[in-house]
Enzyme design. Structure first.
Site, mmCIF file in Angstrom:
data_model
loop_
_atom_site.group_PDB
_atom_site.id
_atom_site.type_symbol
_atom_site.label_atom_id
_atom_site.label_comp_id
_atom_site.label_asym_id
_atom_site.label_seq_id
_atom_site.Cartn_x
_atom_site.Cartn_y
_atom_site.Cartn_z
ATOM 1 N N THR A 140 0.806 -1.222 0.000
ATOM 2 C CA THR A 140 0.000 0.000 0.000
ATOM 3 C C THR A 140 0.839 1.272 0.000
ATOM 4 O O THR A 140 0.296 2.361 0.062
ATOM 5 C CB THR A 140 -0.940 0.045 1.223
ATOM 6 O OG1 THR A 140 -0.148 0.157 2.408
ATOM 7 C CG2 THR A 140 -1.832 -1.177 1.284
ATOM 8 N N LYS A 141 2.158 1.138 -0.068
ATOM 9 C CA LYS A 141 3.030 2.306 -0.007
ATOM 10 C C LYS A 141 3.479 2.718 -1.410
ATOM 11 O O LYS A 141 3.232 2.037 -2.397
ATOM 12 C CB LYS A 141 4.267 1.992 0.860
ATOM 13 C CG LYS A 141 3.933 1.711 2.313
ATOM 14 C CD LYS A 141 3.418 2.953 2.982
ATOM 15 C CE LYS A 141 3.084 2.908 4.430
ATOM 16 N NZ LYS A 141 3.037 1.803 5.234
ATOM 17 N N ASN A 142 4.202 3.839 -1.468
ATOM 18 C CA ASN A 142 4.661 4.381 -2.745
ATOM 19 C C ASN A 142 5.676 3.486 -3.429
ATOM 20 O O ASN A 142 5.827 3.535 -4.651
ATOM 21 C CB ASN A 142 5.279 5.757 -2.535
ATOM 22 C CG ASN A 142 4.315 6.732 -1.908
ATOM 23 O OD1 ASN A 142 3.731 6.454 -0.865
ATOM 24 N ND2 ASN A 142 4.140 7.871 -2.527
#
Length: 170
Positions: A140-142
């Site tokens: 869910t992160k960049n």
């Protein structure tokens, strides 16, 4: 490491581990206080607890939702050892004021840049402004991965070595 202007980048199991290991590597422990923003993912407040230090929650700016430097300064005591600003949702915290406060009080600054790889503050990459920067690698992160991961960047060779030692079995 080069991207952030540091000599060291240490891979760890999670962004939470990067924060906890940075605190441990800096010698922050029982009874020490670490100022963290009142609005963040739980890991920011838990990292000090993992070291038996005390998270001290500071207010956030109502416009940026990042750590309010004025409230940080109000919360500093003789037990304060570090500040963990969070670059929430990719928006950089006011690192000029935070690092100035830290320098005047002899405090470490560990940037929680889990949500902000690629963001800059006055032309400098976030995560590369304080004593160390912590990043999260997760779906869910960049910087997505197929599992969990974390990175700690720093210019401090002793801190990097302490994190390397601690990442395996503590």
């Amino acid at each position: 490491a080069r991207r952030f202007g540091f000599d060291h980048c240490v891979a760890v199991s999670t962004g939470t581990a990067a924060l906890s290991l940075a605190l441990a590597g800096l010698g922050i422990g029982p009874g020490d206080e670490v100022i963290v923003p009142a609005l963040s993912f739980i890991a920011t407040g838990l990292a000090p607890v993992h070291q038996m230090a005390v998270p001290v929650f500071a207010d956030v700016d109502p416009v940026t939702f990042n750590l309010d430097p004025d409230d940080v300064e109000r919360r500093i005591t003789d037990r304060t050892a570090a500040i963990i600003p969070v670059h929430l949702h990719g928006a950089p915290a006011d690192m000029d004021r935070i690092t100035d406060i830290a320098r005047r009080h002899g405090l470490a600054v560990i940037e929680d840049a889990a949500q902000a790889p690629g963001a800059t503050h006055r032309g400098r990459p976030v995560g590369g402004i304080g004593d160390a920067g912590a990043f999260s690698l997760q779906v869910t992160k960049n910087i997505p991965t197929c599992g969990e991961g974390g990175l700690l960047v720093t210019g401090d060779a002793d801190l990097a070595e302490a994190v390397r030692r601690g990442r395996q079995f503590g």
